[in-house]
Design a protein around this motif. Structure first.
Motif, PDB file in Angstrom:
ATOM      1  N   MET A 133       0.833  -1.205   0.000  1.00 41.55           N
ATOM      2  CA  MET A 133       0.000   0.000   0.000  1.00 41.55           C
ATOM      3  C   MET A 133       0.872   1.261   0.000  1.00 41.55           C
ATOM      4  N   PHE A 134       0.466   2.245  -0.803  1.00 46.74           N
ATOM      5  CA  PHE A 134       1.186   3.494  -0.835  1.00 46.74           C
ATOM      6  C   PHE A 134       0.722   4.375   0.314  1.00 46.74           C
ATOM      7  N   THR A 135       1.668   4.967   1.004  1.00 46.39           N
ATOM      8  CA  THR A 135       1.320   5.896   2.069  1.00 46.39           C
ATOM      9  C   THR A 135       0.976   7.249   1.465  1.00 46.39           C
ATOM     10  N   LEU A 136       0.316   8.077   2.261  1.00 43.49           N
ATOM     11  CA  LEU A 136      -0.063   9.412   1.803  1.00 43.49           C
ATOM     12  C   LEU A 136       1.172  10.243   1.470  1.00 43.49           C
ATOM     13  N   THR A 137       2.230  10.099   2.267  1.00 40.73           N
ATOM     14  CA  THR A 137       3.480  10.833   2.014  1.00 40.73           C
ATOM     15  C   THR A 137       4.085  10.433   0.682  1.00 40.73           C
ATOM     16  N   PHE A 138       4.069   9.120   0.391  1.00 40.84           N
ATOM     17  CA  PHE A 138       4.631   8.626  -0.870  1.00 40.84           C
ATOM     18  C   PHE A 138       3.838   9.173  -2.055  1.00 40.84           C
ATOM     19  N   VAL A 139       2.502   9.175  -1.947  1.00 43.30           N
ATOM     20  CA  VAL A 139       1.656   9.680  -3.031  1.00 43.30           C
ATOM     21  C   VAL A 139       1.923  11.161  -3.281  1.00 43.30           C
ATOM     22  N   LYS A 140       2.049  11.942  -2.185  1.00 41.20           N
ATOM     23  CA  LYS A 140       2.327  13.373  -2.330  1.00 41.20           C
ATOM     24  C   LYS A 140       3.677  13.589  -3.009  1.00 41.20           C
ATOM     25  N   GLN A 141       4.681  12.812  -2.594  1.00 47.12           N
ATOM     26  CA  GLN A 141       6.006  12.934  -3.187  1.00 47.12           C
ATOM     27  C   GLN A 141       5.974  12.550  -4.667  1.00 47.12           C
ATOM     28  N   TYR A 142       5.265  11.472  -4.981  1.00 52.21           N
ATOM     29  CA  TYR A 142       5.149  11.002  -6.368  1.00 52.21           C
ATOM     30  C   TYR A 142       4.485  12.069  -7.243  1.00 52.21           C
ATOM     31  N   LEU A 143       3.405  12.665  -6.751  1.00 52.36           N
ATOM     32  CA  LEU A 143       2.692  13.690  -7.511  1.00 52.36           C
ATOM     33  C   LEU A 143       3.539  14.944  -7.688  1.00 52.36           C
ATOM     34  N   SER A 144       4.265  15.333  -6.657  1.00 51.45           N
ATOM     35  CA  SER A 144       5.095  16.538  -6.761  1.00 51.45           C
ATOM     36  C   SER A 144       6.185  16.357  -7.807  1.00 51.45           C
ATOM     37  N   HIS A 145       6.780  15.154  -7.859  1.00 50.23           N
ATOM     38  CA  HIS A 145       7.801  14.886  -8.876  1.00 50.23           C
ATOM     39  C   HIS A 145       7.190  14.901 -10.272  1.00 50.23           C
ATOM     40  N   LEU A 146       6.032  14.267 -10.404  1.00 49.65           N
ATOM     41  CA  LEU A 146       5.362  14.199 -11.700  1.00 49.65           C
ATOM     42  C   LEU A 146       5.010  15.592 -12.214  1.00 49.65           C
ATOM     43  N   ILE A 147       4.473  16.423 -11.338  1.00 51.31           N
ATOM     44  CA  ILE A 147       4.099  17.791 -11.714  1.00 51.31           C
ATOM     45  C   ILE A 147       5.330  18.607 -12.097  1.00 51.31           C
ATOM     46  N   THR A 148       6.438  18.424 -11.365  1.00 45.38           N
ATOM     47  CA  THR A 148       7.676  19.162 -11.658  1.00 45.38           C
ATOM     48  C   THR A 148       8.198  18.845 -13.058  1.00 45.38           C
ATOM     49  N   TRP A 149       8.248  17.545 -13.392  1.00 45.62           N
ATOM     50  CA  TRP A 149       8.743  17.165 -14.716  1.00 45.62           C
ATOM     51  C   TRP A 149       7.784  17.612 -15.821  1.00 45.62           C
ATOM     52  N   LEU A 150       6.491  17.612 -15.532  1.00 43.77           N
ATOM     53  CA  LEU A 150       5.505  18.077 -16.509  1.00 43.77           C
ATOM     54  C   LEU A 150       5.686  19.565 -16.782  1.00 43.77           C
ATOM     55  N   ILE A 151       5.943  20.333 -15.732  1.00 47.13           N
ATOM     56  CA  ILE A 151       6.168  21.769 -15.896  1.00 47.13           C
ATOM     57  C   ILE A 151       7.425  22.027 -16.723  1.00 47.13           C
ATOM     58  N   LEU A 152       8.506  21.272 -16.418  1.00 44.59           N
ATOM     59  CA  LEU A 152       9.750  21.431 -17.169  1.00 44.59           C
ATOM     60  C   LEU A 152       9.556  21.097 -18.648  1.00 44.59           C
ATOM     61  N   PHE A 153       8.710  20.104 -18.925  1.00 45.87           N
ATOM     62  CA  PHE A 153       8.442  19.733 -20.318  1.00 45.87           C
ATOM     63  C   PHE A 153       7.640  20.816 -21.043  1.00 45.87           C
ATOM     64  N   LEU A 154       6.657  21.396 -20.338  1.00 38.90           N
ATOM     65  CA  LEU A 154       5.768  22.380 -20.971  1.00 38.90           C
ATOM     66  C   LEU A 154       6.350  23.790 -20.992  1.00 38.90           C
ATOM     67  N   LEU A 155       7.420  24.014 -20.241  1.00 38.20           N
ATOM     68  CA  LEU A 155       7.976  25.361 -20.101  1.00 38.20           C
ATOM     69  C   LEU A 155       8.294  26.043 -21.440  1.00 38.20           C
ATOM     70  N   PRO A 156       8.941  25.348 -22.395  1.00 33.78           N
ATOM     71  CA  PRO A 156       9.271  26.036 -23.662  1.00 33.78           C
ATOM     72  C   PRO A 156       8.055  26.418 -24.494  1.00 33.78           C
ATOM     73  N   PHE A 157       6.898  25.845 -24.186  1.00 29.24           N
ATOM     74  CA  PHE A 157       5.713  26.079 -25.011  1.00 29.24           C
ATOM     75  C   PHE A 157       4.761  27.125 -24.420  1.00 29.24           C
ATOM     76  N   ILE A 158       5.174  27.751 -23.307  1.00 29.21           N
ATOM     77  CA  ILE A 158       4.305  28.748 -22.665  1.00 29.21           C
ATOM     78  C   ILE A 158       4.084  29.944 -23.590  1.00 29.21           C
ATOM     79  N   GLY A 159       5.090  30.243 -24.397  1.00 30.96           N
ATOM     80  CA  GLY A 159       4.975  31.387 -25.301  1.00 30.96           C
ATOM     81  C   GLY A 159       3.787  31.291 -26.238  1.00 30.96           C
TER      82      GLY A 159
END
Length: 347
Positions: free
Chosen positions: A1-27
């Motif tokens: 079972m995933f703990t709440l802390t693990f899920v939060k950490q997993y989501l924060s990493h996922l969101i960070t990489w998604l932002i880095l990927f989308l960053l060049p296309f903000i223009g």
């Protein structure tokens, strides 16, 4: 079972990489007309770059840094990072080499081969490694703090066990002396004393192994002890034991009061004078107040010569009720007085 802390950490990493990927296309949000010139080659290479950087990030934080960062010379760590950087530069070379003709011409016209091939990838890669290494060190520091807390708790538990062992033999020794005194007198009370002692030993041996006991059980233990002590009084006197009926059935640490009760009988009884001993437990807004008072009849000690028992109980209070207890010991005229206030959590 995933703990709440693990899920939060997993989501924060996922969101960070998604932002880095989308960053060049903000223009494109501010200049929608540029969408017609959308470069799919750039999207593909940018995605592959992010994928490689993310792989290097997690490879470092979960494998390279834990295994080689604390190596004495850190040569292996440096070599592995350099190998990854070389692979990343080679990867960028391949993206340029197999790029569409128009992209290749753009690199050639702008004379940015070296920047695109070496300088840019090196800066990005080193920032990635620096970030992952810092996160690794932060997690290691947190683990070390947790380990230090665990070691301190284990040390405290061992110390408390030692203090209990010091209290129990001392109590047993004095009680057996009392029973021996009754047997020598051939008193009919000797059998009753043995029964009281068996109840007391049962409590000490089998009921105080855990961290806490019910307040009512501790009071029953003290009552048995006091009744056992009153059986050997050479002269009848005043022995009072009062417990406020309004006290909640708190969970408390065992054997906190026995030392003071024992001392009251030890120095409050002789063969010529009537004893005057009183114990009282009162309810306070946040816990209980224990009062002990005895007339000093055996004048072989003062409050400054209590022995190891007082040292032990003070140490136990510091460990078990830090900033939640108040112990006051006074000798006023011929009376020895103890006040112990405890702040307790309701059961």
């Amino acid at each position: 079972m995933f703990t709440l802390t693990f899920v939060k950490q997993y989501l924060s990493h996922l969101i960070t990489w998604l932002i880095l990927f989308l960053l060049p296309f903000i223009g494109y949000l501010y200049e929608p007309k540029k969408i017609s010139d959308f470069n799919f080659y750039f999207v593909k290479t940018h995605f592959l770059n992010i994928l490689f950087i993310a792989t290097s990030f997690y490879l470092n934080i979960y494998f390279i840094a834990p295994k080689y960062f604390f190596d004495k010379k850190r040569i292996k760590f440096t070599v592995l990072i350099f190998i990854l950087l070389s692979i990343y530069i080679f990867f960028n070379y391949l993206t340029i080499h197999f790029s569409p003709v128009e992209e290749f011409k753009r690199f050639e016209e702008q004379n940015i081969f070296f920047i695109r091939l070496v300088i840019g990838p090196t800066i990005i890669f080193l920032l990635c490694i620096l970030t992952s290494t810092m996160l690794f060190l932060y997690e290691e520091q947190a683990k070390q703090k947790e380990l230090n807390k665990l070691i301190e708790l284990e040390k405290t538990a061992a110390e408390l066990s030692m203090l209990k062992l010091q209290i129990s033999p001392h109590f047993l020794f004095n009680t057996l002396n009392n029973i021996r005194w009754l047997i020598r007198k051939k008193s009919d009370l000797s059998e009753e004393s043995v029964m009281k002692l068996s109840e007391i030993l049962r409590y000490i041996l089998y009921e105080v192994e855990g961290n806490k006991v019910e307040f009512s059980r501790e009071m029953e233990h003290l009552k048995n002890f006091i009744e056992l002590q009153t059986l050997r009084l050479p002269i009848e006197g005043n022995v009072v034991f009062k417990v406020d009926e309004n006290i909640n059935n708190f969970l408390i640490e065992p054997l906190l009061f026995i030392h003071f009760v024992e001392n009251a009988f030890k120095y409050g009884i002789d063969s010529k004078n009537a004893p005057d001993i009183a114990f009282e437990f009162l309810k306070t807004p946040k816990g209980i107040l224990f009062n002990s008072k005895n007339k000093i009849l055996l004048k072989q000690t003062t409050i400054h010569h209590e022995g190891i028992g007082l040292t032990n109980i003070q140490r136990r209070l510091e460990l078990l009720y830090p900033n939640r207890h108040e112990l006051t010991i006074n000798q006023i005229d011929d009376y020895f007085q103890v006040k112990l206030k405890l702040i307790l959590d309701e059961n």
